[in-house]
Design an enzyme around this catalytic site. Sequence first.
Site, short mmCIF file in Angstrom:
data_model
loop_
_atom_site.label_atom_id
_atom_site.label_comp_id
_atom_site.label_asym_id
_atom_site.label_seq_id
_atom_site.Cartn_x
_atom_site.Cartn_y
_atom_site.Cartn_z
N SER A 21 0.82 -1.22 0.00
CA SER A 21 0.00 0.00 0.00
C SER A 21 0.85 1.26 0.00
O SER A 21 1.81 1.39 0.77
CB SER A 21 -0.91 0.02 1.23
N ARG A 22 0.48 2.21 -0.86
CA ARG A 22 1.21 3.49 -0.90
C ARG A 22 0.52 4.55 -0.03
O ARG A 22 0.99 5.68 0.07
CB ARG A 22 1.32 3.97 -2.34
N SER A 23 -0.59 4.17 0.61
CA SER A 23 -1.31 5.14 1.43
C SER A 23 -0.46 5.70 2.58
O SER A 23 -0.55 6.90 2.87
CB SER A 23 -2.62 4.54 1.96
N LYS A 74 -13.32 -4.29 1.39
CA LYS A 74 -14.09 -3.10 1.04
C LYS A 74 -15.62 -3.32 1.09
O LYS A 74 -16.36 -2.39 1.37
CB LYS A 74 -13.70 -2.62 -0.36
N ASP A 110 -13.34 6.72 -3.48
CA ASP A 110 -12.76 6.44 -4.81
C ASP A 110 -13.45 7.25 -5.90
O ASP A 110 -12.81 7.70 -6.86
CB ASP A 110 -12.86 4.94 -5.13
N GLY A 135 -13.95 -2.90 -18.29
CA GLY A 135 -13.76 -3.69 -17.07
C GLY A 135 -14.98 -3.58 -16.17
O GLY A 135 -15.68 -2.56 -16.19
N ILE A 224 -7.42 4.12 -14.60
CA ILE A 224 -7.31 4.21 -13.13
C ILE A 224 -6.11 3.42 -12.64
O ILE A 224 -5.74 3.49 -11.48
CB ILE A 224 -8.61 3.80 -12.42
P1 ATR Z 1 -10.58 -4.95 -9.55
O1 ATR Z 1 -11.45 -5.26 -8.39
O2 ATR Z 1 -9.28 -4.33 -9.19
O3 ATR Z 1 -11.27 -4.18 -10.63
P2 ATR Z 1 -10.99 -7.59 -10.65
O4 ATR Z 1 -12.26 -7.72 -9.91
O5 ATR Z 1 -10.07 -8.74 -10.68
O6 ATR Z 1 -10.13 -6.37 -10.15
O7 ATR Z 1 -11.35 -7.17 -12.16
C1 ATR Z 1 -10.40 -7.05 -13.13
C2 ATR Z 1 -11.06 -6.60 -14.43
O8 ATR Z 1 -10.12 -6.75 -15.49
C3 ATR Z 1 -12.26 -7.43 -14.83
O9 ATR Z 1 -13.15 -6.60 -15.53
C4 ATR Z 1 -11.64 -8.49 -15.74
O10 ATR Z 1 -12.52 -9.07 -16.66
P3 ATR Z 1 -13.41 -10.35 -16.22
O11 ATR Z 1 -14.55 -9.81 -15.42
O12 ATR Z 1 -13.83 -10.94 -17.51
O13 ATR Z 1 -12.50 -11.25 -15.43
C5 ATR Z 1 -10.63 -7.65 -16.48
N1 ATR Z 1 -9.54 -8.45 -17.03
C6 ATR Z 1 -8.46 -8.93 -16.37
N2 ATR Z 1 -7.64 -9.61 -17.21
C7 ATR Z 1 -8.21 -9.57 -18.43
C8 ATR Z 1 -7.85 -10.07 -19.74
N3 ATR Z 1 -6.73 -10.77 -19.94
N4 ATR Z 1 -8.67 -9.81 -20.78
C9 ATR Z 1 -9.83 -9.09 -20.59
N5 ATR Z 1 -10.22 -8.58 -19.39
C10 ATR Z 1 -9.43 -8.81 -18.33
#
Ligand code: ATR
Length: 285
Positions: A21-23, A74, A110, A135, A224
Amino acid sequence: MDKRDKNQRRAFVIGDPISHSRSPLIHRYWLEAACLDGSYDPVAVTASDLPAFVSALKDGSSGFCGGNVTLPHKEAILEFADEADVTAREIGAANTVWLENGRLMATNTDSHGFSANLDETAPGWDKGKSAIVLGAGGACRAIVHALLARGFSSVAIANRTEARARVLADRFGPRVSPHGIESLQELVSGADLFVNTTSLGMGGTEAPLLDFTVMAEGALVTDIVYVPLETPLLAMAKRQGVATADGLGMLLHQAVPGFEKWFGLRPQVTPELRQLLIADMETHT
Ligand code: ATR
């Protein structure tokens, strides 16, 4: 003998893992800049430790006045809060807690961090109507919340697993639509804002090749993810001559409301603080 100064305000960041953590760097910088007698420390708390940590926080025995909550707590922290504000409830997760008359209060900063960063680095970013969010993970919810709060009339969430995007669209209502990642280029056409919330293009994964030049005039591409500062998607947009904003400012700005709650003073996000974080990222990536 307990050498702790009873008047010192003490804050924490809890998570598992927490050492990355960088906080602490941010809050300790502000404590020092304001010559405040306070502390901010990382505490490793696993999911099974969380109830005991919260109960010691609430009964005062931990000596903390509040702190930050990061992965994987969270969402779980909302169950322990006596009062979560509307932002935390809408997002369904909190990252900042504090004690108020023995009650545990929770919010999510956030969404504020995302908007405040763009207010500073890309003024006018919220004048557009349509946004695309790539995402649908945990981090995405605060972004969608911020975009709706700033008046975007259409927020398209594109995700590899479309079902996850659909869950979010259902949560946030008719202005939000779910899409598979294959529709991304089509969505980009005419959009005002593109936000990446994934680690795509990093650590060996391929970033989708996108033509950002078909976005609306004055469009902005932002990320982000802030390690590296210039992510593959930002680099792609830059090469195409489209305006970009990096995500480091979101990390800095999301810390502001928490510091104010715990230590009673609203801190400034300064260029010096940004440099401090960049230097840290260069030595510990
Ligand atoms: P966070 O909570 O930090 O957002 P997360 O819940 O693991 O992390 O979500 C990561 C995001 O990156 C998700 O939208 C994931 O897509 P999936 O819901 O299909 O898993 C996306 N993501 C990660 N690696 C990916 C990849 N190689 N190609 C496409 N989407 C990817």
